[in-house]
Design a protein around this motif. Sequence first.
Motif, short mmCIF file in Angstrom:
data_model
loop_
_atom_site.label_atom_id
_atom_site.label_comp_id
_atom_site.label_asym_id
_atom_site.label_seq_id
_atom_site.Cartn_x
_atom_site.Cartn_y
_atom_site.Cartn_z
N ALA A 171 8.17 33.67 18.65
CA ALA A 171 7.85 33.36 17.25
C ALA A 171 7.66 34.62 16.40
O ALA A 171 7.67 34.54 15.17
N ASN A 172 7.47 35.74 17.06
CA ASN A 172 7.24 36.98 16.32
C ASN A 172 8.52 37.42 15.63
O ASN A 172 9.62 37.32 16.18
N THR A 173 8.39 37.95 14.41
CA THR A 173 9.54 38.39 13.64
C THR A 173 10.27 39.53 14.34
O THR A 173 9.69 40.26 15.13
N ASN A 174 11.55 39.69 14.01
CA ASN A 174 12.31 40.84 14.49
C ASN A 174 12.29 42.00 13.49
O ASN A 174 12.88 43.04 13.75
N ALA A 175 11.62 41.80 12.37
CA ALA A 175 11.54 42.86 11.37
C ALA A 175 10.57 43.94 11.83
O ALA A 175 9.57 43.66 12.50
N ILE A 176 10.87 45.20 11.48
CA ILE A 176 9.94 46.29 11.79
C ILE A 176 8.98 46.45 10.63
O ILE A 176 9.32 46.16 9.48
N PRO A 177 7.76 46.90 10.93
CA PRO A 177 7.22 47.24 12.25
C PRO A 177 6.59 46.06 12.98
O PRO A 177 6.11 46.21 14.09
N GLN A 178 6.58 44.87 12.35
CA GLN A 178 5.83 43.74 12.91
C GLN A 178 6.34 43.29 14.28
O GLN A 178 5.59 42.70 15.05
N ARG A 179 7.60 43.58 14.60
CA ARG A 179 8.12 43.16 15.90
C ARG A 179 7.40 43.88 17.04
O ARG A 179 7.48 43.45 18.20
N TRP A 180 6.69 44.96 16.74
CA TRP A 180 5.93 45.72 17.73
C TRP A 180 4.46 45.33 17.75
O TRP A 180 3.69 45.91 18.52
N GLU A 181 4.07 44.37 16.93
CA GLU A 181 2.66 43.96 16.83
C GLU A 181 2.57 42.49 17.22
O GLU A 181 3.15 41.63 16.57
N TRP A 182 1.85 42.19 18.29
CA TRP A 182 1.84 40.85 18.86
C TRP A 182 0.49 40.20 18.66
O TRP A 182 -0.56 40.82 18.86
N GLY A 183 0.51 38.94 18.32
CA GLY A 183 -0.74 38.23 18.10
C GLY A 183 -1.39 38.68 16.79
O GLY A 183 -0.81 39.39 15.98
N THR A 184 -2.61 38.22 16.61
CA THR A 184 -3.35 38.58 15.40
C THR A 184 -3.98 39.95 15.56
O THR A 184 -4.68 40.21 16.55
N LEU A 185 -3.73 40.82 14.62
CA LEU A 185 -4.29 42.16 14.65
C LEU A 185 -5.78 42.14 14.30
O LEU A 185 -6.30 41.15 13.80
N ASN A 186 -6.43 43.27 14.51
CA ASN A 186 -7.84 43.43 14.17
C ASN A 186 -7.93 43.78 12.68
O ASN A 186 -8.00 44.94 12.30
N HIS A 187 -7.92 42.74 11.84
CA HIS A 187 -7.81 42.97 10.39
C HIS A 187 -8.96 43.79 9.84
O HIS A 187 -8.76 44.66 8.97
N GLU A 188 -10.20 43.49 10.28
CA GLU A 188 -11.34 44.20 9.72
C GLU A 188 -11.27 45.70 10.02
O GLU A 188 -11.61 46.53 9.17
N CYS A 189 -10.81 46.04 11.21
CA CYS A 189 -10.68 47.46 11.53
C CYS A 189 -9.51 48.10 10.78
O CYS A 189 -9.57 49.28 10.42
N ILE A 190 -8.46 47.35 10.54
CA ILE A 190 -7.36 47.89 9.74
C ILE A 190 -7.85 48.20 8.33
O ILE A 190 -7.45 49.22 7.74
N ALA A 191 -8.74 47.36 7.79
CA ALA A 191 -9.35 47.68 6.50
C ALA A 191 -10.09 49.01 6.57
O ALA A 191 -10.07 49.81 5.63
#
Length: 422
Positions: free
Chosen positions: A258-278
């Motif tokens: 289900a993960n996109t083939n677009a970069i860079p998201q194709r290298w990021e799986w599942g839900t990221l740590n949004h609060e730490c990305i902030a």
Amino acid sequence: MPTTETERTSALDLTWVRSQFPSLSQTVNGQPATFLDGPGGTQVPQRVIDAISDYLKRDNANTCGAYATSRRSDTMIAGARSAMADFLGCDSDEIVFGANMTSLTFAMSRAIGRELGPGDEIVLTHLDHDANISPWRALEERGVTIRMVEIHEDDCTLDLADLERKITDRTKLVAVGYASNAVGTINDVKKIIGLAHQRGAMAYIDAVHYAPHGPIDVPALDCDFLVCSTYKFFGPHMGVLYGKRDHLKRLEPYKLRANTNAIPQRWEWGTLNHECIAGISACVDYLADLGRRANPAVSTRRAAVLAAYEAIQKHEHGLMGSLIRGLLSIPGLKLYGISDPKRFDQRCPTVAVRIKGFTPLELATQLGDRGIFTWDGNYYALNLSERLDVEKDGGFLRIGLAHYNTVEEVERLLVALREIAG
């Protein structure tokens, strides 16, 4: 003597810097806390704490939803990519977020390993953190040959002649650290990358330890990949990978359907740590503000980050000189790595020592009781601790300076070590 324009515009405002870090006001047993544990993770400014908290209070949502908090999360993640692109000097779609450098490197090694087999070679070094060794060594199960580069034990530097010999037409990748997290050696990564490319190999750079101490310019280096961890440069516990766009598009990651083939998201799986990305955006903006205080003439965030590192390096080199001179005067102390002041441009302000009659744990414990925080052990630089024959009895005592440290803190450490050494 009057202050020159160059000195004025590269000065570190230490009072302002320390005011940004709430943790620096702590005490231990009535003594002010002295944080010399930065190589294991730096302290964070208040704005990083606020960014994490504010995200959870206002914007907490998964991405790509048709509602306000989700859209704000999308905008925040895009902003963090832009911040890291300014930090590294690349484009936003070349920035991949992950749990940590180790996880990102394992993921990339799995993808690169799909193209490798018997007869292919990877070049690694004895100076590196194990996170830039074991993920590549795991490819031996596919028949890949691993070549290990030797070191000069007297100053803990890479044997570049040996490295050049070991890069051959069979080499597919050279993985090397920008700086040693154990002994502080800064490697000539630009030269190493050039040697790899001459033989058609890719270059994978571990910049985790270098990132808090010096500027990174991935286009100038021409590396294929570079990884770092934001918790080592005043941010949250996250990993970041830079990859050349062509590689991120061409290589095949192991990922969910289900993960996109677009970069860079194709290298990021599942839900990221949004609060730490902030928090990542906030830590880059902290560095940029530091740079603007050092040089008000800067006009872009990238230029401000570079100005910050000019001021940071000047301050840290002064502290490092005082630290190493003082350490070398302590009876029974052995310092590992570069100790010649004329070569300090080849090392970070991270120092590994041992004192005769004490284990590193005993030293770290006695210092900790005095409110001075240092590390003992091998710091996952296992190949180096084994090569220097210290792994069997506790590794090193590691002292790591950061730009928020002071001359007074260095002197406190030296006084304490002299007392302990007797």
